[in-house]
Design a protein around this motif. Structure first.
Motif, PDB file in Angstrom:
ATOM      1  N   SER A  79     -15.160  -8.046   9.375  1.00 34.99           N
ATOM      2  CA  SER A  79     -16.387  -7.371   8.958  1.00 34.99           C
ATOM      3  C   SER A  79     -16.175  -5.879   8.727  1.00 34.99           C
ATOM      4  CB  SER A  79     -17.483  -7.570  10.022  1.00 34.99           C
ATOM      5  OG  SER A  79     -17.195  -6.815  11.191  1.00 34.99           O
ATOM      6  N   ILE A  80     -15.009  -5.363   9.139  1.00 30.65           N
ATOM      7  CA  ILE A  80     -14.762  -3.931   8.968  1.00 30.65           C
ATOM      8  C   ILE A  80     -13.835  -3.710   7.777  1.00 30.65           C
ATOM      9  CG2 ILE A  80     -15.066  -3.564  11.443  1.00 30.65           C
ATOM     10  CD1 ILE A  80     -12.084  -3.168  11.723  1.00 30.65           C
ATOM     11  N   PRO A  81     -13.854  -2.517   7.184  1.00 29.57           N
ATOM     12  CA  PRO A  81     -13.021  -2.241   6.009  1.00 29.57           C
ATOM     13  C   PRO A  81     -11.543  -2.503   6.269  1.00 29.57           C
ATOM     14  CG  PRO A  81     -14.661  -0.528   6.276  1.00 29.57           C
ATOM     15  CD  PRO A  81     -14.731  -1.375   7.518  1.00 29.57           C
ATOM     16  N   GLU A  82     -10.845  -2.932   5.235  1.00 31.11           N
ATOM     17  CA  GLU A  82      -9.437  -3.317   5.356  1.00 31.11           C
ATOM     18  C   GLU A  82      -8.552  -2.221   5.926  1.00 31.11           C
ATOM     19  OE1 GLU A  82      -5.711  -2.275   4.035  1.00 31.11           O
ATOM     20  OE2 GLU A  82      -7.285  -1.956   2.552  1.00 31.11           O
ATOM     21  N   LYS A  83      -8.799  -0.962   5.527  1.00 34.86           N
ATOM     22  CA  LYS A  83      -7.896   0.106   5.965  1.00 34.86           C
ATOM     23  C   LYS A  83      -7.955   0.312   7.477  1.00 34.86           C
ATOM     24  CE  LYS A  83     -11.099   3.941   4.911  1.00 34.86           C
ATOM     25  NZ  LYS A  83     -11.239   5.192   4.116  1.00 34.86           N
ATOM     26  N   TYR A  84      -9.106   0.037   8.074  1.00 31.38           N
ATOM     27  CA  TYR A  84      -9.220   0.131   9.529  1.00 31.38           C
ATOM     28  C   TYR A  84      -8.690  -1.143  10.189  1.00 31.38           C
ATOM     29  CZ  TYR A  84     -12.322   3.950   8.243  1.00 31.38           C
ATOM     30  OH  TYR A  84     -12.838   5.094   7.695  1.00 31.38           O
ATOM     31  N   ARG A  85      -8.964  -2.270   9.556  1.00 29.50           N
ATOM     32  CA  ARG A  85      -8.530  -3.557  10.102  1.00 29.50           C
ATOM     33  C   ARG A  85      -7.006  -3.633  10.173  1.00 29.50           C
ATOM     34  NH1 ARG A  85     -11.324  -6.598   6.898  1.00 29.50           N
ATOM     35  NH2 ARG A  85      -9.734  -7.101   5.366  1.00 29.50           N
ATOM     36  N   ALA A  86      -6.328  -3.174   9.122  1.00 27.56           N
ATOM     37  CA  ALA A  86      -4.868  -3.236   9.091  1.00 27.56           C
ATOM     38  C   ALA A  86      -4.261  -2.403  10.217  1.00 27.56           C
ATOM     39  CB  ALA A  86      -4.353  -2.753   7.737  1.00 27.56           C
ATOM     40  N   VAL A  87      -4.806  -1.217  10.439  1.00 30.93           N
ATOM     41  CA  VAL A  87      -4.305  -0.366  11.523  1.00 30.93           C
ATOM     42  C   VAL A  87      -4.540  -1.029  12.876  1.00 30.93           C
ATOM     43  CG1 VAL A  87      -4.669   1.799  12.769  1.00 30.93           C
ATOM     44  CG2 VAL A  87      -4.507   1.810  10.278  1.00 30.93           C
ATOM     45  N   PHE A  88      -5.721  -1.611  13.052  1.00 26.57           N
ATOM     46  CA  PHE A  88      -6.038  -2.266  14.324  1.00 26.57           C
ATOM     47  C   PHE A  88      -5.074  -3.411  14.599  1.00 26.57           C
ATOM     48  CE2 PHE A  88      -8.139  -5.318  17.054  1.00 26.57           C
ATOM     49  CZ  PHE A  88      -8.711  -4.520  18.034  1.00 26.57           C
ATOM     50  N   VAL A  89      -4.802  -4.234  13.590  1.00 27.78           N
ATOM     51  CA  VAL A  89      -3.902  -5.376  13.769  1.00 27.78           C
ATOM     52  C   VAL A  89      -2.501  -4.907  14.150  1.00 27.78           C
ATOM     53  CG1 VAL A  89      -2.720  -7.259  12.569  1.00 27.78           C
ATOM     54  CG2 VAL A  89      -5.178  -6.956  12.280  1.00 27.78           C
ATOM     55  N   LEU A  90      -1.997  -3.897  13.449  1.00 28.77           N
ATOM     56  CA  LEU A  90      -0.644  -3.416  13.722  1.00 28.77           C
ATOM     57  C   LEU A  90      -0.536  -2.728  15.082  1.00 28.77           C
ATOM     58  CD1 LEU A  90       0.430  -1.992  10.241  1.00 28.77           C
ATOM     59  CD2 LEU A  90       1.107  -4.147  11.294  1.00 28.77           C
ATOM     60  N   ARG A  91      -1.526  -1.903  15.414  1.00 26.03           N
ATOM     61  CA  ARG A  91      -1.445  -1.131  16.658  1.00 26.03           C
ATOM     62  C   ARG A  91      -1.850  -1.941  17.885  1.00 26.03           C
ATOM     63  NH1 ARG A  91       0.279   1.986  18.867  1.00 26.03           N
ATOM     64  NH2 ARG A  91      -1.175   3.622  19.467  1.00 26.03           N
ATOM     65  N   GLU A  92      -2.971  -2.643  17.801  1.00 26.02           N
ATOM     66  CA  GLU A  92      -3.528  -3.283  18.984  1.00 26.02           C
ATOM     67  C   GLU A  92      -3.023  -4.704  19.211  1.00 26.02           C
ATOM     68  OE1 GLU A  92      -5.395  -1.747  21.138  1.00 26.02           O
ATOM     69  OE2 GLU A  92      -5.615   0.106  19.994  1.00 26.02           O
ATOM     70  N   ILE A  93      -2.715  -5.414  18.138  1.00 24.08           N
ATOM     71  CA  ILE A  93      -2.301  -6.810  18.284  1.00 24.08           C
ATOM     72  C   ILE A  93      -0.785  -6.950  18.209  1.00 24.08           C
ATOM     73  CG2 ILE A  93      -2.501  -9.141  17.327  1.00 24.08           C
ATOM     74  CD1 ILE A  93      -5.300  -8.371  16.368  1.00 24.08           C
ATOM     75  N   ASP A  94      -0.175  -6.363  17.167  1.00 28.79           N
ATOM     76  CA  ASP A  94       1.286  -6.422  17.064  1.00 28.79           C
ATOM     77  C   ASP A  94       1.961  -5.354  17.918  1.00 28.79           C
ATOM     78  OD1 ASP A  94       1.420  -8.611  15.472  1.00 28.79           O
ATOM     79  OD2 ASP A  94       1.550  -7.511  13.593  1.00 28.79           O
ATOM     80  N   GLN A  95       1.176  -4.397  18.403  1.00 34.11           N
ATOM     81  CA  GLN A  95       1.647  -3.361  19.325  1.00 34.11           C
ATOM     82  C   GLN A  95       2.749  -2.482  18.733  1.00 34.11           C
ATOM     83  OE1 GLN A  95       2.575  -5.454  22.999  1.00 34.11           O
ATOM     84  NE2 GLN A  95       0.416  -5.561  23.568  1.00 34.11           N
ATOM     85  N   LEU A 150     -12.957 -16.773  21.811  1.00 37.58           N
ATOM     86  CA  LEU A 150     -12.584 -15.367  21.747  1.00 37.58           C
ATOM     87  C   LEU A 150     -11.922 -15.036  20.423  1.00 37.58           C
ATOM     88  CD1 LEU A 150     -12.290 -12.609  23.056  1.00 37.58           C
ATOM     89  CD2 LEU A 150     -10.191 -13.408  24.140  1.00 37.58           C
ATOM     90  N   GLY A 151     -11.028 -15.928  19.980  1.00 33.18           N
ATOM     91  CA  GLY A 151     -10.354 -15.701  18.712  1.00 33.18           C
ATOM     92  C   GLY A 151     -11.329 -15.665  17.556  1.00 33.18           C
ATOM     93  N   LYS A 152     -12.316 -16.561  17.583  1.00 32.88           N
ATOM     94  CA  LYS A 152     -13.307 -16.610  16.512  1.00 32.88           C
ATOM     95  C   LYS A 152     -14.131 -15.332  16.469  1.00 32.88           C
ATOM     96  CE  LYS A 152     -13.986 -21.637  16.441  1.00 32.88           C
ATOM     97  NZ  LYS A 152     -14.961 -22.728  16.681  1.00 32.88           N
ATOM     98  N   VAL A 153     -14.585 -14.912  17.630  1.00 30.78           N
ATOM     99  CA  VAL A 153     -15.426 -13.719  17.690  1.00 30.78           C
ATOM    100  C   VAL A 153     -14.672 -12.499  17.187  1.00 30.78           C
ATOM    101  CG1 VAL A 153     -16.631 -12.136  19.238  1.00 30.78           C
ATOM    102  CG2 VAL A 153     -16.858 -14.602  19.556  1.00 30.78           C
ATOM    103  N   LEU A 154     -13.435 -12.346  17.638  1.00 30.32           N
ATOM    104  CA  LEU A 154     -12.661 -11.183  17.232  1.00 30.32           C
ATOM    105  C   LEU A 154     -12.325 -11.227  15.751  1.00 30.32           C
ATOM    106  CD1 LEU A 154     -11.189  -8.597  17.764  1.00 30.32           C
ATOM    107  CD2 LEU A 154      -9.238  -9.907  18.625  1.00 30.32           C
ATOM    108  N   ARG A 201     -11.619   4.665  14.787  1.00 31.53           N
ATOM    109  CA  ARG A 201     -12.796   4.209  14.042  1.00 31.53           C
ATOM    110  C   ARG A 201     -12.904   2.689  14.052  1.00 31.53           C
ATOM    111  NH1 ARG A 201     -12.779   8.315   8.779  1.00 31.53           N
ATOM    112  NH2 ARG A 201     -13.362  10.199   9.951  1.00 31.53           N
ATOM    113  N   ALA A 202     -11.754   2.013  13.998  1.00 32.63           N
ATOM    114  CA  ALA A 202     -11.769   0.549  14.037  1.00 32.63           C
ATOM    115  C   ALA A 202     -12.365   0.064  15.351  1.00 32.63           C
ATOM    116  CB  ALA A 202     -10.355  -0.001  13.864  1.00 32.63           C
ATOM    117  N   LYS A 203     -11.959   0.702  16.431  1.00 27.01           N
ATOM    118  CA  LYS A 203     -12.479   0.309  17.742  1.00 27.01           C
ATOM    119  C   LYS A 203     -13.980   0.568  17.840  1.00 27.01           C
ATOM    120  CE  LYS A 203      -8.341   0.738  20.612  1.00 27.01           C
ATOM    121  NZ  LYS A 203      -7.728   1.415  21.784  1.00 27.01           N
ATOM    122  N   LEU A 204     -14.411   1.679  17.252  1.00 31.54           N
ATOM    123  CA  LEU A 204     -15.834   1.998  17.292  1.00 31.54           C
ATOM    124  C   LEU A 204     -16.648   0.984  16.499  1.00 31.54           C
ATOM    125  CD1 LEU A 204     -15.721   5.893  16.890  1.00 31.54           C
ATOM    126  CD2 LEU A 204     -16.235   4.584  18.960  1.00 31.54           C
TER     127      LEU A 204
END
Length: 214
Positions: free
Chosen positions: A135-151, A125-129, A174-177
């Protein structure tokens, strides 16, 4: 009878006050508290665990040297994240040898070797995620990490990335999409960019040594 309060029950601000008052060794506790979240955020920018360790050390040293300038109206973790992002930015500029401030440029650099983090990723699961996130642009990835993973909440993420709250919400959507639907449903925050005790100790002791804190 005097009751001694355990160190791990102190808030960040209380620890900071004691560090500034002369109990410098307590800075170690602050680093250990924030190591995991900083590592994840750093990996979302640099995708190289050794580079992230270097940037984290610079972040902690920078924060320590300016600790008296920390404004306690914001969370200490958010302040650290902003310093880390700036350090990542400087690192990428040095690596790319360009004046561009677009951090997304680093995605054009091909991976030439397997990093220690890649070798330790034994959970599918960790590898896939991670592959999907990278694979997505950094600006979306950073938001996803802070909001969804670090909460972090929207306001904290906005401060950390220095973008508007509206942009945080838009980029999160957009990151989720961009990620495959099943990944967003099944990820767990302890399998993405895992941070192990050995790495934690290595960073903490390196910073303490450079700051000459005994």
């Amino acid at each position: 009878m005097t009751i001694i309060q355990p160190i791990d029950t102190f808030t960040d601000n209380e620890l900071i006050a004691r560090v500034l008052a002369g109990e410098k060794r307590l800075y170690e506790q602050l680093m250990r508290r924030h190591n995991t979240s900083l590592f994840r955020l750093g990996m979302s920018f640099l995708n190289n665990d050794m580079d992230v360790e270097d940037v984290m050390q610079l972040t902690y040293i920078n924060a320590y040297q300016h600790l008296d300038q920390f404004r306690q109206d914001a969370a200490f973790g958010t302040w650290l994240k902003r310093i880390l992002i700036n350090e990542c930015h400087q690192h990428l500029k040095r690596m790319k040898k360009t004046a561009s401030e677009d951090l997304a440029l680093h995605q054009d650099i091909p991976k030439t070797r397997e990093t220690p983090v890649d070798a330790m990723m034994n959970k599918e699961l960790g590898k896939v995620l991670e592959n999907a996130l990278l694979s997505i642009p950094e600006k979306y990835r950073a938001v996803f990490v802070l909001r969804e993973i670090d909460q972090l909440n929207v306001a904290e993420t906005s401060k950390a990335l220095d973008i508007s709250k509206v942009n945080v919400k838009v980029r999160q959507i957009r990151a989720k999409l961009m990620l495959r639907e099943h990944i967003s449903k099944f990820y767990q925050n302890d399998v993405v960019f895992p941070f192990h005790l050995i790495r934690c100790d290595r960073i903490v002791y390196a910073v303490l040594d450079k700051l000459e804190i005994k």
